[in-house]
Design a protein around this motif. Structure first.
Motif, mmCIF file in Angstrom:
data_model
loop_
_atom_site.group_PDB
_atom_site.id
_atom_site.type_symbol
_atom_site.label_atom_id
_atom_site.label_comp_id
_atom_site.label_asym_id
_atom_site.label_seq_id
_atom_site.Cartn_x
_atom_site.Cartn_y
_atom_site.Cartn_z
ATOM 1 N N CYS A 13 76.300 -9.241 22.414
ATOM 2 C CA CYS A 13 75.200 -8.295 22.535
ATOM 3 C C CYS A 13 75.307 -7.195 21.471
ATOM 4 O O CYS A 13 76.373 -6.610 21.293
ATOM 5 C CB CYS A 13 75.218 -7.664 23.929
ATOM 6 N N CYS B 37 74.121 -6.174 30.192
ATOM 7 C CA CYS B 37 73.035 -5.181 30.170
ATOM 8 C C CYS B 37 71.645 -5.816 30.148
ATOM 9 O O CYS B 37 70.640 -5.113 30.235
ATOM 10 C CB CYS B 37 73.207 -4.214 29.004
ATOM 11 N N CYS C 208 75.949 -3.738 23.674
ATOM 12 C CA CYS C 208 77.185 -3.424 24.410
ATOM 13 C C CYS C 208 78.345 -4.354 24.075
ATOM 14 O O CYS C 208 79.449 -4.162 24.584
ATOM 15 C CB CYS C 208 76.908 -3.410 25.913
ATOM 16 N N CYS D 176 72.037 -10.826 27.334
ATOM 17 C CA CYS D 176 73.346 -10.220 27.585
ATOM 18 C C CYS D 176 73.631 -10.296 29.084
ATOM 19 O O CYS D 176 72.800 -9.890 29.900
ATOM 20 C CB CYS D 176 73.349 -8.768 27.128
#
Ligand code: ZN
Length: 283
Positions: free
Chosen positions: A120, A141, A123, A138
């Motif tokens: 991602c 998140c 994050c 992801c």
């Protein structure tokens, strides 16, 4: 620019895998091909396992003439099947069937996107491929990641039976082409044409008309072609990536880009138009 044969985009592979399929297998950005007299071909098999190959990843692309197409990535150390080798896409243009070439241009972009989008961007968590569309999500998140496309405009500018051609510093020696540049976020395509022409050669243009588009998989551009007419200004190369530019008539052309490119299709369109418009009494 359009395929002569029927390619139907697909994402979910067929459940019946008993028919031979086209395999677009890449090591890095190079395509697995075999030589057949003066041309090259790609594997048409039920499964790549028949060649002793185990892909790192496999992506269903759709169907060409009712035959499934798969893009796969092979590891760096994958042993080459007898009589096969890897070649860059530019090098196989004109030697591989044109419709297969343009499916390969899709395939290389999907393989490259898959390889470079493992985590991602927000994050850093590993991504998971979605099963309902060509995207990755992801697992932490929820951010979605889609295949990348970088739109770029390309424009042929004409003035009094001449066309504007320019030389970028990274072109092959002597070669000239029409102007091109990437579209900025938030910018309409016509706005990108006006800005690029102003930035690169200091001219203003009018009568901007859509010409056609072409995928340009080096590595993930989409070229959107336009024609335009000179409106004002003098050629100026200040702050430009261009090292030379000028107006050329069809009987005094420099070396031009290869047939693969939309640049050449724009130029050929202009040449044909000019040849047809010439007064036969002038010859
Ligand atoms: Zn995330």
């Amino acid at each position: 620019m359009e395929s002569k044969r029927n390619f139907i985009f697909g994402f979910i592979p067929p459940t019946d895998r008993s028919e031979p399929a086209w395999w677009f297998a890449f090591q890095g950005n190079k395509l697995l091909v075999s030589q057949e007299s003066s041309s090259v071909s790609i594997p048409c098999l039920v499964d790549l396992v028949e060649l002793g190959l185990t892909p790192l990843s496999q992506h269903y692309l759709g169907r060409l003439d009712n035959r499934s197409c798969y893009a796969v990535e092979l590891s760096e150390g994958a042993a080459l099947p007898a009589g096969m080798f890897f070649e860059g896409l530019r090098q196989v243009y004109g030697r591989l069937d044109e419709d297969l070439f343009w499916v390969a241009a899709r395939a290389v972009q999907i393989v490259d996107w898959d390889r470079t989008h493992q985590f991602c961007g927000r994050c850093g968590t590993p991504l998971r491929a979605k099963t309902t569309e060509r995207s990755k999500e992801c697992i932490k998140c929820g951010l979605l990641h889609f295949p990348r496309l970088a739109p770029a405009i390309i424009v042929l500018i004409e003035r009094d039976h001449k066309l504007l051609l320019a030389r970028s510093r990274h072109f092959l020696p002597g070669m000239y082409s029409v102007l091109a540049g990437f579209v900025e976020p938030g910018e309409p395509l016509e706005g990108a044409v006006v800005r690029e022409v102003k930035e690169e050669v200091g001219l203003t243009v009018k009568d901007i008309k859509y010409f056609g588009s072409q995928p340009w998989p080096f590595p993930h551009s989409l070229m959107i072609g336009f024609t335009a007419t000179y409106a004002g200004g003098e050629i100026s190369l200040d702050d430009s990536e261009i090292e030379d530019a000028g107006w050329f008539s069809i009987d005094s052309l420099p070396p031009l880009p290869g047939k693969i490119s939309i640049a050449r299709k724009l130029i050929d369109w202009f040449l044909e138009k000019e040849e047809n418009s010439q007064d036969p009494n002038d010859k």
